[in-house]
Design a protein around this motif. Structure first.
Motif, mmCIF file in Angstrom:
data_model
loop_
_atom_site.group_PDB
_atom_site.id
_atom_site.type_symbol
_atom_site.label_atom_id
_atom_site.label_comp_id
_atom_site.label_asym_id
_atom_site.label_seq_id
_atom_site.Cartn_x
_atom_site.Cartn_y
_atom_site.Cartn_z
ATOM 1 N N UNK A 157 0.828 -1.213 0.000
ATOM 2 C CA UNK A 157 0.000 0.000 0.000
ATOM 3 C C UNK A 157 0.861 1.261 0.000
ATOM 4 N N UNK A 158 1.960 1.212 -0.758
ATOM 5 C CA UNK A 158 2.839 2.367 -0.899
ATOM 6 C C UNK A 158 3.798 2.599 0.254
ATOM 7 N N UNK A 159 3.756 1.759 1.275
ATOM 8 C CA UNK A 159 4.627 1.904 2.445
ATOM 9 C C UNK A 159 5.698 0.827 2.455
ATOM 10 N N UNK A 160 6.922 1.211 2.775
ATOM 11 C CA UNK A 160 7.968 0.214 2.967
ATOM 12 C C UNK A 160 7.704 -0.477 4.299
ATOM 13 N N UNK A 161 7.550 -1.796 4.255
ATOM 14 C CA UNK A 161 7.282 -2.557 5.475
ATOM 15 C C UNK A 161 8.433 -3.499 5.828
ATOM 16 N N UNK A 162 9.507 -3.449 5.031
ATOM 17 C CA UNK A 162 10.648 -4.305 5.323
ATOM 18 C C UNK A 162 11.619 -4.381 4.171
ATOM 19 N N UNK A 163 12.582 -5.273 4.318
ATOM 20 C CA UNK A 163 13.574 -5.511 3.283
ATOM 21 C C UNK A 163 13.740 -7.000 3.055
ATOM 22 N N UNK A 164 14.025 -7.374 1.815
ATOM 23 C CA UNK A 164 14.251 -8.765 1.431
ATOM 24 C C UNK A 164 15.661 -8.896 0.887
ATOM 25 N N UNK A 165 16.392 -9.888 1.350
ATOM 26 C CA UNK A 165 17.731 -10.158 0.841
ATOM 27 C C UNK A 165 17.900 -11.626 0.529
ATOM 28 N N UNK A 166 18.441 -11.912 -0.656
ATOM 29 C CA UNK A 166 18.656 -13.283 -1.105
ATOM 30 C C UNK A 166 20.104 -13.429 -1.536
ATOM 31 N N UNK A 167 20.736 -14.532 -1.127
ATOM 32 C CA UNK A 167 22.098 -14.820 -1.541
ATOM 33 C C UNK A 167 22.260 -16.322 -1.694
ATOM 34 N N UNK A 168 23.043 -16.709 -2.661
ATOM 35 C CA UNK A 168 23.300 -18.132 -2.895
ATOM 36 C C UNK A 168 23.497 -18.439 -4.359
#
Length: 148
Positions: free
Chosen positions: A113-124
């Motif tokens: 809804x237009x708000x940053x609610x977190x961060x996602x990080x992927x590695x591998x």
């Protein structure tokens, strides 16, 4: 009489545990389809770890990289792969020395809804694989499409 300038706090939106867990499951599904195993980190909008899973066989360094990608994405509300271009600017380049800044594909802010609610990080995987899995997982989990 109250005005907006009198406000002393703002509402804080954050990803729920259930949504973080669903996003991690979506990442592992996307990564398996692409052909790699991943470490996945989800942070709240302040960059604090909310959920994390490292698949069997994923190098331990990938765990730290995933957390830092999520932190970087939440920090500036921008995908991590865009930092390579930012860091070519001599006025921004000193940020490259920050120990948590991760200018590698695979990190996205999580928005709802237009708000940053977190961060996602992927590695591998490769940076392209990490980035592709992040984009697929965000879409699969029902989050707004990433920009950048």
């Amino acid at each position: 009489m109250s005005t907006d300038t009198d406000a002393k706090s703002l509402p804080a939106f954050s990803i729920t545990q259930a949504a973080a867990d669903a996003l991690i499951a979506a990442v592992h599904s996307a990564a398996a389809q692409i052909g790699f195993a991943a470490a996945v980190a989800v942070t709240d909008p302040g960059g604090h770890l909310k959920a994390f899973v490292r698949a069997d066989g994923v190098p331990f360094l990938a765990a730290e990289v995933a957390v830092d990608k999520a932190w970087t994405a939440a920090s500036f509300r921008t995908p991590t792969h865009t930092w390579n271009d930012h860091l070519t600017n001599p006025r921004v380049a000193p940020l490259a020395g920050h120990p948590r800044l991760m200018a590698v594909g695979g990190g996205y802010p999580i928005t709802d809804k237009g708000q940053c609610i977190g961060g996602l990080g992927i590695s591998g995987g490769t940076y392209d694989q990490d980035q592709q899995a992040a984009e697929q997982a965000l879409s699969l989990a029902g989050f707004e499409p990433p920009t950048g």
